[in-house]
Every structure is written in C-alpha cells, then in structure tokens.
Design an enzyme around this catalytic site. Structure first.
Site, PDB file in Angstrom:
ATOM      1  N   ASP A 153      -2.755   9.456   7.110  1.00 46.05           N
ATOM      2  CA  ASP A 153      -1.853   8.413   6.595  1.00 46.05           C
ATOM      3  C   ASP A 153      -0.467   8.964   6.329  1.00 46.05           C
ATOM      4  OD1 ASP A 153      -4.734   7.563   5.857  1.00 46.05           O
ATOM      5  OD2 ASP A 153      -3.499   5.755   5.852  1.00 46.05           O
TER       6      ASP A 153
ATOM      7  N   ARG B 122       0.862  -1.184   0.000  1.00 49.71           N
ATOM      8  CA  ARG B 122       0.000   0.000   0.000  1.00 49.71           C
ATOM      9  C   ARG B 122       0.900   1.237   0.000  1.00 49.71           C
ATOM     10  NH1 ARG B 122      -5.010   0.236   3.791  1.00 49.71           N
ATOM     11  NH2 ARG B 122      -5.670   1.586   2.072  1.00 49.71           N
TER      12      ARG B 122
ATOM     13  N   ASN C  60      -5.204  12.027   4.126  1.00 46.55           N
ATOM     14  CA  ASN C  60      -6.034  11.058   4.859  1.00 46.55           C
ATOM     15  C   ASN C  60      -7.083  10.499   3.898  1.00 46.55           C
ATOM     16  OD1 ASN C  60      -6.734   9.746   7.383  1.00 46.55           O
ATOM     17  ND2 ASN C  60      -8.596  10.963   7.368  1.00 46.55           N
ATOM     18  N   LYS C  61      -7.918   9.635   4.408  1.00 43.43           N
ATOM     19  CA  LYS C  61      -8.929   8.951   3.595  1.00 43.43           C
ATOM     20  C   LYS C  61      -9.718   9.919   2.716  1.00 43.43           C
ATOM     21  CE  LYS C  61      -9.542   5.415   3.324  1.00 43.43           C
ATOM     22  NZ  LYS C  61      -8.911   4.628   2.247  1.00 43.43           N
TER      23      LYS C  61
END
Ligand code: MRU
Length: 375
Positions: free
Chosen positions: A247, A93, A257-258
């Site tokens: 992240d 990832r 982030n998401k």
C-alpha cells in the site's frame, strides 16, 4: 481478467439510456458469492465505495478517487468544490499512498483549465490514469514472470513453483492484472507450473474471498490456508517464495502492506525463503526515507471486523456472527511495515531492484530520495 469467462476490469465506464457515462465498479463486499457492478453517480458515491470497501487495494482506490473527482467536476467544476471533494476522497482511507497521488494528479491537471473544460478533461485524465495502471501492472507481470522462472530454476524441484501470497494484490486490487498476482497469471498462461498458497487474511478475508475467487477464474492451482499456517508451510519447505503487494513503500524500501505481511517476511527470512513485494511506481512514497516508515499512517478499522466473522449462510445470504464475548475490547490495525532488510527485492514496472535507497534510485533516478527540499 476473466469473470465467468468474459474479460473485464474492476472499474469501467458505463452509459445507460443516452445519459452521460459514469464509472461502475465491481462490488467486492459481495464476492465471492455474488458478482454485481455498481454505478457511481457522484463524488459521494465514489467516496462511499472506497470507505465501505466496495473497492479496495491501493491502485484501485486511486483510480476510483480519480473518477470521483471527475464526477465532482461534473456537478460543480469550481476550485472550491474540487478542493472539498478531493479532501473528502483522500480522507476515506489513510494508508495507501496511491489515493493522495491520484487525487493530486487530477487536481494539478485541472487547475490551469477554465471551469467549462474541466468535466471532460477530468474524465479523460481518470481514464488515462486507469489505463496507465493496467500498463504498470502488465510490466510488473513481465518482470515478475522472469523472476518466477529464475526461482523455479534455482529451486530445481520436481513440482510446481510454490508461491505464498497475502491479502489480495490481484486484478481486483488494481484496474486489471494486479501487482503480486500479475506474474503468477503470466507464468501460468505461458506454461510454468505454479501453485499459490493463499493466506486467508483475517479479519476481512481478502485472501479467502477475493484472491481465491480470482485464481479460480484463471484456473490457477491454489489452496487457501489460515493466516497462522504460513510459518509451518515455510519451515517445512512447502514455499519457494513469498510475493505480496504494497500500500506504500518508502524510498528506503520498507514495505507497508496488509496486517500480517511482516510476520510472513520474518518467517521467510528464518527459513531462507525469498520475500518479494510487487511495487508499482505510484505506491512509492518518495517523501519517506530510511528510518521513517513509522510515519506511515496505519488505518484502524471497525471493531466488528474482528469481533464478528462475515460469510455466506444458506438461506440467509451474507451475514455476520459474533465470535468474541460481548463487549470484549479488540484492536483492528489494517497494515504493518516489513523493514527493507527482510525484503529480498521489489518487483516494479521498471524491473526488479534491491529494497534499498540505492536500489530504488537506480530504477527511478528522477525521484530518488531525498526529494525536494529534504536533503
Ligand atoms: O485493505 P485492503 O484490502 O485495501 O488492502 C489491500 C492490500 O493490502 C494489498 O496488498 C495492497 O493494496 C496492494 S494491491 C495491489
């Protein structure tokens, strides 16, 4: 935190039948419908667990990869095999900086050791890294709780403090406690009335499935809302602060982030509601300074996550249904960047700071940007 009344961690060591211990992880693809721990027997299992998102969340991905390298060292502690395993793990990832950080941390400490010493050392390093993650999250919880109490005082409303969060930045995303949710758990346990608006987080629904499950386990009042409801909640005064994880946060304070985080920050700013991100040190990318956030690699995931919806059907168990016309092109970017100017502050294990190079440098003087050769 608690699963069915028992304290547990998202990753833990398990020994069976006198065999050498292996890490086991809570399979998050089965939550909230089924609680099942899965043993990781090899580096390949760790790689699969991260790629297929049995584990997810930046800090937990890092801890799992560290144990993955320990499993690689058990199978073959040579430099060549460790380097190959590290490359495979880091390739799972791309966005969370914790993954590469954790893998490099283990490799650096194993490098000076002879091959016979490496397996034992690698398991000890991975365990220490997991414990350190718990300590970081606990400290974020302490600083974040003080922030919540300050904001509660400012808001002065006769109602629980209203917190909007996105995705899952709770204990499932870390080894324990979580980042954005650690202050919430501490505040709730110490008697501050809180209520959490949980944004569902399409396409994988980490909010609806994981955050809601976690908060229920700790009896924290919460309500799941569709992602699109956030603007309405903010504009109508139903939110006192937005609090998310990250992240990867740059040394300039830009928060990756998401997907969907940025829109919440834009709406929060328009409505004068503070937007904070909870940021453990290993989630800071010190190599990226002002204007460099777009160098962060943004993960693109499978089309099916968008064109289908996955859930639990009575009689069928977990299953998916398609919601787009067959063959419709879709895009599935996993993360976005919220520029520092929209971020009210960063809640770190060292305290709360401004989202800026100076703010971060004040808390991490030893790491301040520009790092190394960059100047
Ligand atoms: O794709 P995921 O579920 O791994 O994304 C997780 C997030 O975006 C979290 O907010 C982030 O990792 C912070 S977790 C403490």
């Amino acid at each position: 935190m608690r699963v069915m009344g028992r304290e547990t961690r998202s990753i833990r060591l398990s020994s069976e039948g006198g065999r050498a211990p292996v890490p086991e992880v809570l399979d998050q693809t089965r939550l909230p419908h089924e609680v099942r721990f899965v043993r990781l027997e090899s580096a390949g299992d760790a790689e699969r667990a991260i790629r297929e998102m049995w584990v997810r969340g930046a800090p937990l991905i890092g801890a799992t990869a560290a144990y993955g390298l320990a499993l690689a060292a058990r199978a073959d502690p040579s430099d060549a095999e460790l380097a190959a395993a590290a490359e495979r793990l880091v390739g799972t990832r791309p966005t969370a900086v914790n993954l590469g950080w954790a893998v490099q941390h283990v490799l650096d400490r194993l490098a000076p050791l002879g091959e016979p010493e490496r397996e034992k050392a690698a398991f000890e390093i991975a365990a220490a890294l997991a414990d350190a993650d718990v300590a970081l999250c606990r400290a974020i919880g302490e600083h974040g709780e003080s922030l919540l109490r300050r904001l509660d005082h400012v808001s002065g409303r006769n109602r629980p403090l209203q917190i909007l969060t996105h995705c899952n930045a709770g204990w499932l995303a870390t080894v324990d406690w979580g980042t954005a949710l650690a202050p919430v758990y501490r505040a709730h346990r110490s008697g501050l009335p809180v209520h959490v608006w949980v944004s569902e987080t399409r396409p994988r629904n980490q909010g609806a499935a994981l955050t809601a499950w976690e908060l229920a386990g700790e009896s924290v009042p919460h309500t799941v809302v569709p992602d699109n409801a956030s603007g309405h909640l903010l504009r109508t005064g139903r939110v006192d602060l937005v609090l998310t994880g990250t992240d990867r946060t740059t040394a300039a304070g830009d928060v990756c982030n998401k997907m969907g985080t940025y829109l919440k920050a834009v709406a929060a700013n328009d409505c004068g509601v503070p937007f904070y991100a909870a940021v453990p040190g290993p989630s800071i990318d010190w190599s990226l300074g002002p204007g460099e956030a777009d160098l962060i690699p943004i993960e693109e995931r499978a089309d099916e996550e968008v064109s289908e919806v996955r859930g639990y059907a009575v009689g069928l168990g977990q299953s998916s249904v398609r919601i787009t016309p067959a063959g419709t092109p879709v895009a599935n970017f996993g993360f976005d960047v919220t520029p520092a100017r929209l971020v009210s502050g960063l809640v770190t294990e060292r305290g709360v700071c401004e989202a800026s190079p100076d703010g971060l440098a004040g808390l991490y003087p030893e790491r301040a940007f520009p790092e190394g050769s960059k100047s």
